[in-house]
Design an enzyme around this catalytic site. Sequence first.
Site, PDB file in Angstrom:
ATOM      1  N   GLU A   1       0.809  -1.217   0.000  1.00 50.92           N
ATOM      2  CA  GLU A   1       0.000   0.000   0.000  1.00 50.92           C
ATOM      3  C   GLU A   1       0.843   1.268   0.000  1.00 50.92           C
ATOM      4  O   GLU A   1       0.530   2.233  -0.701  1.00 50.92           O
ATOM      5  CB  GLU A   1      -0.949  -0.003   1.206  1.00 50.92           C
ATOM      6  CG  GLU A   1      -2.166  -0.891   1.059  1.00 50.92           C
ATOM      7  CD  GLU A   1      -1.861  -2.375   1.203  1.00 50.92           C
ATOM      8  OE1 GLU A   1      -2.717  -3.204   0.866  1.00 50.92           O
ATOM      9  OE2 GLU A   1      -0.733  -2.701   1.651  1.00 50.92           O
TER      10      GLU A   1
ATOM     11  N   HIS B   1     -10.478  -6.511   9.868  1.00 50.41           N
ATOM     12  CA  HIS B   1     -11.074  -6.020   8.626  1.00 50.41           C
ATOM     13  C   HIS B   1     -12.434  -5.366   8.860  1.00 50.41           C
ATOM     14  O   HIS B   1     -13.254  -5.316   7.942  1.00 50.41           O
ATOM     15  CB  HIS B   1     -11.232  -7.165   7.621  1.00 50.41           C
ATOM     16  CG  HIS B   1      -9.937  -7.806   7.243  1.00 50.41           C
ATOM     17  ND1 HIS B   1      -9.009  -7.193   6.436  1.00 50.41           N
ATOM     18  CD2 HIS B   1      -9.409  -9.003   7.592  1.00 50.41           C
ATOM     19  CE1 HIS B   1      -7.965  -7.997   6.279  1.00 50.41           C
ATOM     20  NE2 HIS B   1      -8.177  -9.087   6.981  1.00 50.41           N
TER      21      HIS B   1
END
Length: 331
Positions: free
Chosen positions: A67, A136
């Site tokens: 990322e 998550h």
Amino acid sequence: MSGDVKEPERTTYREAMREALREALRSDDRVFLMGEDVGRYGGCFGVSLGLLEEFGPERVRDTPLSESAFVGAGIGAALAGMRPIVEIMTVNFSLLALDQILNNAATLRHMSGGQLAVPLVIRMTTGAGRQLAAQHSHSLEGWYAHIPGIRVLAPATLEDARHMLSSALADPDPVLIFEHGSLYNVSGGLPSTVQTVDVDHAAIRRPGTDVSLITYGGSLPKALAAADELAAGGISAEVIDLRTLRPLDHATVTASVARTHRAVVIDEAWRTGSLAAEVSARIAEDAFYDLDAPVGRVCSAEVPVPYARQLEEAALPQTADIVAAVHGAVD
């Protein structure tokens, strides 16, 4: 003449986002999409399905699992005149790119004396409610709303999902779009007459006179359901969708509170240091003498989000919790 009236097109939140991406790629050669699995796989949540075949690998780019690297590449591309759309799978993965977002994207205009613009759009899925467990299921958009130099959007309706992206791409500064995972399958009619949406102002999704329910993103359907339930009991709730979390449209919120004299803020994030805390503080600062009861907050339990469905549901704000908070303010 009624036969000439065109019915709204039936679509889903996911399909509305996909059409927004398709329109952006078609209308501007500088636009490209990149992220993990956005190409051949069609996106972790299926939003970009079919775009690789339509636009090719130069415009729809699968990236390595890094990322920090691909958000940094997006910043560089934006500085060079491109209009990148970077997809981060889920908000927890954005923490791996936080240095790029906070220390580069958000600051370069300021640190260059206005010479450098970063017209970057970062999309990511946020929120819980899908049994994805503690790593998550975060709602961290309030963290990003804390950062000067970026705009933070939270589309909660089909129209906003379809049309917020074009406004985001037109912004010379970085824009973060938070898409709640529970909304992707939501379906409904999307009027073809709507071409743009207002990203500068909150929206009154339901007018009311007795209490203001202030929320955004995935909590909007719960607030609307609570308003329906309250209406059956004679309580008229006004529902405010913040839409843009930075900069906050505080004027719409205070005007609503001035009408209803009560407020409940619904935020799926944890209560401590939350966006709900910021909204509540602003109401206390600017609309204190309009209040007939303390501002209520309905937030997630202060625990990592559990995996087990019944525990996850207990940890998250639910319609019944909103109704109970309203009764606490009104009764």
